[in-house]
Design a protein around this motif. Structure first.
Motif, PDB file in Angstrom:
ATOM      1  N   ARG A   1      67.817  85.320  93.065  1.00 16.28           N
ATOM      2  CA  ARG A   1      66.792  86.087  92.343  1.00 16.28           C
ATOM      3  C   ARG A   1      66.550  85.511  90.960  1.00 16.28           C
ATOM      4  O   ARG A   1      65.440  85.580  90.425  1.00 16.28           O
ATOM      5  CB  ARG A   1      67.225  87.547  92.245  1.00 16.28           C
ATOM      6  CG  ARG A   1      66.193  88.474  91.666  1.00 16.28           C
ATOM      7  CD  ARG A   1      66.700  89.888  91.620  1.00 16.28           C
ATOM      8  NE  ARG A   1      67.931  90.008  90.824  1.00 16.28           N
ATOM      9  CZ  ARG A   1      68.574  91.148  90.637  1.00 16.28           C
ATOM     10  NH1 ARG A   1      68.143  92.262  91.213  1.00 16.28           N
ATOM     11  NH2 ARG A   1      69.663  91.191  89.896  1.00 16.28           N
ATOM     12  N   GLY A   2      67.583  84.920  90.380  1.00 16.99           N
ATOM     13  CA  GLY A   2      67.434  84.300  89.067  1.00 16.99           C
ATOM     14  C   GLY A   2      67.732  85.258  87.934  1.00 16.99           C
ATOM     15  O   GLY A   2      68.045  86.438  88.129  1.00 16.99           O
ATOM     16  N   ASN A   3      67.608  84.745  86.722  1.00 19.63           N
ATOM     17  CA  ASN A   3      67.867  85.523  85.515  1.00 19.63           C
ATOM     18  C   ASN A   3      66.564  86.055  84.938  1.00 19.63           C
ATOM     19  O   ASN A   3      65.510  85.431  85.077  1.00 19.63           O
ATOM     20  CB  ASN A   3      68.589  84.665  84.469  1.00 19.63           C
ATOM     21  CG  ASN A   3      69.939  84.182  84.958  1.00 19.63           C
ATOM     22  OD1 ASN A   3      70.664  84.918  85.630  1.00 19.63           O
ATOM     23  ND2 ASN A   3      70.287  82.946  84.638  1.00 19.63           N
ATOM     24  N   PHE A   4      66.654  87.192  84.279  1.00 19.84           N
ATOM     25  CA  PHE A   4      65.484  87.819  83.681  1.00 19.84           C
ATOM     26  C   PHE A   4      65.792  88.178  82.236  1.00 19.84           C
ATOM     27  O   PHE A   4      66.925  88.519  81.890  1.00 19.84           O
ATOM     28  CB  PHE A   4      65.090  89.088  84.452  1.00 19.84           C
ATOM     29  CG  PHE A   4      64.691  88.852  85.877  1.00 19.84           C
ATOM     30  CD1 PHE A   4      63.386  88.571  86.210  1.00 19.84           C
ATOM     31  CD2 PHE A   4      65.642  88.880  86.893  1.00 19.84           C
ATOM     32  CE1 PHE A   4      63.020  88.341  87.519  1.00 19.84           C
ATOM     33  CE2 PHE A   4      65.295  88.661  88.207  1.00 19.84           C
ATOM     34  CZ  PHE A   4      63.966  88.392  88.527  1.00 19.84           C
ATOM     35  N   GLN A   5      64.762  88.104  81.421  1.00 26.40           N
ATOM     36  CA  GLN A   5      64.927  88.482  80.023  1.00 26.40           C
ATOM     37  C   GLN A   5      65.001  90.002  79.909  1.00 26.40           C
ATOM     38  O   GLN A   5      64.173  90.723  80.465  1.00 26.40           O
ATOM     39  CB  GLN A   5      63.758  87.951  79.190  1.00 26.40           C
ATOM     40  CG  GLN A   5      63.889  88.251  77.708  1.00 26.40           C
ATOM     41  CD  GLN A   5      62.746  87.647  76.902  1.00 26.40           C
ATOM     42  OE1 GLN A   5      61.849  87.014  77.453  1.00 26.40           O
ATOM     43  NE2 GLN A   5      62.787  87.842  75.594  1.00 26.40           N
ATOM     44  N   LYS A   6      65.994  90.483  79.206  1.00 29.50           N
ATOM     45  CA  LYS A   6      66.182  91.919  79.049  1.00 29.50           C
ATOM     46  C   LYS A   6      65.165  92.485  78.071  1.00 29.50           C
ATOM     47  O   LYS A   6      64.810  91.839  77.080  1.00 29.50           O
ATOM     48  CB  LYS A   6      67.600  92.225  78.566  1.00 29.50           C
ATOM     49  CG  LYS A   6      68.690  91.817  79.548  1.00 29.50           C
ATOM     50  CD  LYS A   6      70.065  92.147  79.011  1.00 29.50           C
ATOM     51  CE  LYS A   6      71.159  91.744  80.001  1.00 29.50           C
ATOM     52  NZ  LYS A   6      72.519  92.063  79.492  1.00 29.50           N
ATOM     53  N   VAL A   7      64.690  93.682  78.363  1.00 33.18           N
ATOM     54  CA  VAL A   7      63.754  94.353  77.458  1.00 33.18           C
ATOM     55  C   VAL A   7      64.554  95.049  76.359  1.00 33.18           C
ATOM     56  O   VAL A   7      65.704  95.472  76.571  1.00 33.18           O
ATOM     57  CB  VAL A   7      62.884  95.374  78.225  1.00 33.18           C
ATOM     58  CG1 VAL A   7      61.960  94.665  79.187  1.00 33.18           C
ATOM     59  CG2 VAL A   7      63.756  96.384  78.977  1.00 33.18           C
TER      60      VAL A   7
END
Length: 312
Positions: free
Chosen positions: A142-148
């Motif tokens: 799924r990969g990494n995502f930037q946190k809000v």
């Protein structure tokens, strides 16, 4: 919100007709006006810390599960199906050639190597793992995502799931307010139904509108917070800096803002779709009652809420 669901009629050999749902055309909004979704599906499937709802991407999960089958071919030599594949197609495994005469299932398993490569993993290293977790492989694929920056508002909130849902959409400015509806050509009326003075937008509803400002000011006072009501972006900033910890006051604040936004949004919808209007005092009482009701189920919040368990 109105929901439009397409129903497909299917007739089987016994001439019995059944009705099934077609999820591909499920839309949120007015059925005769728009088929726009509030959030992109890719966003819905992202983790909660990235502003999504952590819904599983079935395609990615399926690929992770197939990768485990490929791992089993190298590590579960005693399994009957593994022995069978190695006996018939083992010679192809050395150069990862896909035998054309093999069934589509076997071909899919051998092709799973490309899924690992696309993820940036070393195939030989993966096959050498002592154990294999489909969930861990899914997370890597799924990969990494930037946190809000407002993740604490929704991730560590003890409020009702429906509160968190509306709060999430509000934080992303994805509520179907009248300014957004007008930009899509759905409506021409952009006046706020709560104050009937200014144009409706998410920033106006929370909490520039005189109606919602009064409600939130009372809820703040009920919590013992002595300050003026801020604009929505400033309220979010306050929540992420002053109410992001695990203290009792911070937990109650997050529950209170989620419940307030939900009740204000419900009042707004009731005025538009049912032509009914509620009393601000009743909305305040509803927010306090629900926050106290849910919060007292947690022992660490119960004592503080018992002290606050009165209507302002």
């Amino acid at each position: 919100m109105d929901f439009q669901i397409s129903l497909l009629r299917r007739q089987d050999a016994t001439n019995k007709i059944s009705v099934i749902l077609d999820p591909s055309v499920l839309v949120i909004g007015r059925p005769d006006e728009s088929k726009k979704a509030l959030l992109a599906w890719e966003t819905v499937c992202t983790p909660k810390t990235a502003g999504g709802f952590n819904v599983v991407q079935l395609r990615t999960w399926n690929r992770a599960a197939i990768c485990k089958l490929l791992w089993c071919l190298s590590n579960k030599k005693d399994r009957l199906w593994v022995r069978w594949i190695n006996a018939y197609y083992g010679k192809y495994m050395h150069d990862w050639a896909v035998p054309k005469q093999a069934s589509w299932v076997v071909q899919k398993i051998i092709k799973a190597r490309t899924y690992m490569l696309d993820t940036g993993l070393d195939v030989e290293e993966v096959l050498g793992w002592s154990s294999f977790s489909v969930k861990n492989m899914y997370v890597q694929m799924r990969g990494n995502f930037q946190k809000v920056h407002w993740k604490k508002l929704t991730c560590n909130n003890a409020g009702s799931p429906k509160w968190i849902f509306v709060l999430n959409l509000t934080a992303q400015n994805k509520l179907l307010t009248r300014d957004r509806s007008a930009s899509w050509g759905i409506t021409q009326d952009v006046i706020c139904p709560l104050c009937n003075v200014e144009n409706e937008s998410a920033n106006h509803l929370f909490f520039a509108c005189a109606f919602s400002e009064g409600i939130w000011a009372t809820i703040l006072a009920w919590q013992g917070i002595r300050r003026n009501v801020l604009e929505w972006k400033d309220e979010v900033q306050y929540a992420t800096t002053r109410a992001s910890g695990n203290s009792v006051s911070a937990c109650i604040y997050r529950m209170s803002i989620a419940a307030s936004i939900y009740q204000i949004w419900a009042e707004r919808n009731m005025r538009i779709f049912q032509s009914k209007s509620g009393n601000p005092d009743l909305i305040i009482r509803q927010v306090i009652r629900e926050v106290v009701g849910r919060g007292t189920m947690r022992a660490r919040l119960a004592r503080k809420l018992e002290e606050l368990n009165s209507y302002p």
